[in-house]
Write a protein that holds these residues in place. Structure first.
Motif, PDB file in Angstrom:
ATOM      1  N   PHE A 133      26.021  36.648  57.929  1.00  0.00           N
ATOM      2  CA  PHE A 133      26.400  37.182  59.232  1.00  0.00           C
ATOM      3  C   PHE A 133      25.134  37.667  59.917  1.00  0.00           C
ATOM      4  CE2 PHE A 133      27.134  40.597  56.132  1.00  0.00           C
ATOM      5  CZ  PHE A 133      26.455  41.677  56.680  1.00  0.00           C
ATOM      6  N   ALA A 134      25.213  37.920  61.204  1.00  0.00           N
ATOM      7  CA  ALA A 134      24.060  38.340  62.020  1.00  0.00           C
ATOM      8  C   ALA A 134      22.901  37.353  61.911  1.00  0.00           C
ATOM      9  CB  ALA A 134      23.609  39.750  61.641  1.00  0.00           C
ATOM     10  N   GLY A 135      23.210  36.092  61.654  1.00  0.00           N
ATOM     11  CA  GLY A 135      22.182  35.060  61.570  1.00  0.00           C
ATOM     12  C   GLY A 135      21.345  35.110  60.308  1.00  0.00           C
ATOM     13  N   VAL A 136      21.808  35.832  59.284  1.00  0.00           N
ATOM     14  CA  VAL A 136      21.045  36.033  58.056  1.00  0.00           C
ATOM     15  C   VAL A 136      21.921  35.705  56.850  1.00  0.00           C
ATOM     16  CG1 VAL A 136      19.923  37.812  56.643  1.00  0.00           C
ATOM     17  CG2 VAL A 136      19.599  37.808  59.100  1.00  0.00           C
ATOM     18  N   ARG A 137      21.326  35.108  55.820  1.00  0.00           N
ATOM     19  CA  ARG A 137      21.985  34.916  54.526  1.00  0.00           C
ATOM     20  C   ARG A 137      21.582  36.067  53.608  1.00  0.00           C
ATOM     21  NH1 ARG A 137      19.409  30.687  55.319  1.00  0.00           N
ATOM     22  NH2 ARG A 137      18.046  31.015  53.536  1.00  0.00           N
ATOM     23  N   PHE A 138      22.563  36.704  53.015  1.00  0.00           N
ATOM     24  CA  PHE A 138      22.335  37.805  52.080  1.00  0.00           C
ATOM     25  C   PHE A 138      22.668  37.305  50.680  1.00  0.00           C
ATOM     26  CE2 PHE A 138      23.472  39.697  56.133  1.00  0.00           C
ATOM     27  CZ  PHE A 138      22.536  40.708  56.295  1.00  0.00           C
ATOM     28  N   THR A 139      21.661  37.175  49.846  1.00  0.00           N
ATOM     29  CA  THR A 139      21.823  36.676  48.488  1.00  0.00           C
ATOM     30  C   THR A 139      21.591  37.814  47.508  1.00  0.00           C
ATOM     31  OG1 THR A 139      21.075  34.491  49.185  1.00  0.00           O
ATOM     32  CG2 THR A 139      20.974  34.970  46.822  1.00  0.00           C
ATOM     33  N   PRO A 140      22.511  38.012  46.560  1.00  0.00           N
ATOM     34  CA  PRO A 140      22.318  39.088  45.579  1.00  0.00           C
ATOM     35  C   PRO A 140      20.948  39.000  44.915  1.00  0.00           C
ATOM     36  CG  PRO A 140      24.517  38.188  45.365  1.00  0.00           C
ATOM     37  CD  PRO A 140      23.775  37.295  46.325  1.00  0.00           C
ATOM     38  N   GLY A 141      20.296  40.152  44.809  1.00  0.00           N
ATOM     39  CA  GLY A 141      18.980  40.229  44.187  1.00  0.00           C
ATOM     40  C   GLY A 141      17.822  40.131  45.159  1.00  0.00           C
ATOM     41  N   GLU A 142      18.052  39.519  46.334  1.00  0.00           N
ATOM     42  CA  GLU A 142      16.991  39.521  47.344  1.00  0.00           C
ATOM     43  C   GLU A 142      16.878  40.928  47.922  1.00  0.00           C
ATOM     44  OE1 GLU A 142      16.969  34.823  48.560  1.00  0.00           O
ATOM     45  OE2 GLU A 142      17.628  36.246  50.074  1.00  0.00           O
ATOM     46  N   GLN A 143      15.894  41.165  48.749  1.00  0.00           N
ATOM     47  CA  GLN A 143      15.608  42.499  49.272  1.00  0.00           C
ATOM     48  C   GLN A 143      16.010  42.615  50.732  1.00  0.00           C
ATOM     49  OE1 GLN A 143      13.933  45.133  47.479  1.00  0.00           O
ATOM     50  NE2 GLN A 143      14.425  43.802  45.763  1.00  0.00           N
ATOM     51  N   VAL A 144      16.593  43.752  51.096  1.00  0.00           N
ATOM     52  CA  VAL A 144      16.912  44.034  52.486  1.00  0.00           C
ATOM     53  C   VAL A 144      16.116  45.259  52.927  1.00  0.00           C
ATOM     54  CG1 VAL A 144      18.979  45.439  52.009  1.00  0.00           C
ATOM     55  CG2 VAL A 144      18.774  44.249  54.186  1.00  0.00           C
ATOM     56  N   TYR A 145      15.645  45.234  54.158  1.00  0.00           N
ATOM     57  CA  TYR A 145      14.895  46.327  54.774  1.00  0.00           C
ATOM     58  C   TYR A 145      15.562  46.637  56.105  1.00  0.00           C
ATOM     59  CZ  TYR A 145      11.324  44.988  51.410  1.00  0.00           C
ATOM     60  OH  TYR A 145      10.653  44.707  50.243  1.00  0.00           O
ATOM     61  N   VAL A 146      15.921  47.899  56.332  1.00  0.00           N
ATOM     62  CA  VAL A 146      16.592  48.295  57.567  1.00  0.00           C
ATOM     63  C   VAL A 146      15.906  49.534  58.126  1.00  0.00           C
ATOM     64  CG1 VAL A 146      18.772  49.031  58.616  1.00  0.00           C
ATOM     65  CG2 VAL A 146      18.807  47.439  56.682  1.00  0.00           C
ATOM     66  N   ASP A 147      15.619  49.528  59.425  1.00  0.00           N
ATOM     67  CA  ASP A 147      15.136  50.736  60.098  1.00  0.00           C
ATOM     68  C   ASP A 147      15.662  50.732  61.531  1.00  0.00           C
ATOM     69  OD1 ASP A 147      13.421  49.073  61.590  1.00  0.00           O
ATOM     70  OD2 ASP A 147      11.577  49.910  60.766  1.00  0.00           O
ATOM     71  N   ALA A 148      15.109  51.583  62.376  1.00  0.00           N
ATOM     72  CA  ALA A 148      15.593  51.721  63.750  1.00  0.00           C
ATOM     73  C   ALA A 148      15.431  50.439  64.566  1.00  0.00           C
ATOM     74  CB  ALA A 148      14.877  52.877  64.439  1.00  0.00           C
ATOM     75  N   ASP A 149      14.528  49.555  64.161  1.00  0.00           N
ATOM     76  CA  ASP A 149      14.284  48.320  64.901  1.00  0.00           C
ATOM     77  C   ASP A 149      15.125  47.145  64.443  1.00  0.00           C
ATOM     78  OD1 ASP A 149      12.419  49.385  66.665  1.00  0.00           O
ATOM     79  OD2 ASP A 149      10.762  49.039  65.289  1.00  0.00           O
ATOM     80  N   GLY A 150      15.702  47.204  63.248  1.00  0.00           N
ATOM     81  CA  GLY A 150      16.525  46.088  62.820  1.00  0.00           C
ATOM     82  C   GLY A 150      16.594  45.916  61.327  1.00  0.00           C
ATOM     83  N   LEU A 151      17.004  44.701  60.940  1.00  0.00           N
ATOM     84  CA  LEU A 151      17.245  44.364  59.542  1.00  0.00           C
ATOM     85  C   LEU A 151      16.493  43.091  59.195  1.00  0.00           C
ATOM     86  CD1 LEU A 151      20.611  44.315  57.681  1.00  0.00           C
ATOM     87  CD2 LEU A 151      19.187  42.269  57.700  1.00  0.00           C
ATOM     88  N   LEU A 152      15.859  43.108  58.024  1.00  0.00           N
ATOM     89  CA  LEU A 152      15.128  41.961  57.496  1.00  0.00           C
ATOM     90  C   LEU A 152      15.601  41.671  56.084  1.00  0.00           C
ATOM     91  CD1 LEU A 152      11.491  43.168  58.321  1.00  0.00           C
ATOM     92  CD2 LEU A 152      12.980  41.775  59.775  1.00  0.00           C
TER      93      LEU A 152
END
Length: 166
Positions: A133-152
């Motif tokens: 969702f949100a144009g991103v694939r979320f795969t278990p074990g990969e890393q997510v980074y979130v702050d005031a500017d967005g999500l990577l």
């Protein structure tokens, strides 16, 4: 934490997935990161509860709630459970409730909206899948980074000490 998503994009844009805008902050932590754990469900937060009852170990629970805006998948009680069990945060393609109380918790919560109605409890859903969702694939074990500017999302943890300064 000594990083910003803008700096991470400057240093590693070719290795990152960058989410489309649309999610909002609801937790007390505007900046959070960690390995991804995933759930896929629709208007039923039973699996959210049972997952948050397990040790989070600094992970981020990514919940693909199908983008439903008809009920909440997380409230203050589950938020408190996440904090007690060491989850870094949640990214929810759906709604939360008890937003004022969530905003006081030392927890990252990034979701579409707030809605006062609680979800159904049917015990339905799946865990450990790659969700999108949100144009991103979320795969278990990969890393997510979130702050005031967005999500990577990155395939692996980034060496944050080497990010450029502007």
């Amino acid at each position: 934490m000594n990083w910003q998503t803008a700096d991470l994009c400057d240093a590693w844009s070719e290795q990152l997935q960058i989410a489309c805008p649309g999610l909002r902050h609801f937790g007390g932590m505007q900046q959070f990161q960690g390995p991804i754990a995933t759930l896929k469900l629709f208007e039923d937060n039973s699996l959210v509860r049972s997952t948050l009852e397990t040790p989070g170990e600094g992970r981020v629970l990514v919940v693909d709630g199908g983008g439903s805006l008809r009920c909440a998948l997380l409230g203050d009680q589950l938020g408190e459970l996440a904090v007690r069990n060491g989850w870094a945060g949640l990214v929810i393609h759906g709604c939360v409730r008890d937003s004022v109380a969530l905003g006081r918790l030392p927890l990252g919560v990034y979701a579409l909206a707030s809605h006062p109605l609680k979800s159904h409890k049917r015990g339905e859903g799946q865990s450990g899948l790659t969700v999108q969702f949100a144009g991103v694939r979320f795969t278990p074990g990969e890393q997510v980074y979130v702050d005031a500017d967005g999500l990577l999302v990155a395939r692996q943890a980034l060496h944050l000490s080497t990010t450029p300064q502007d």
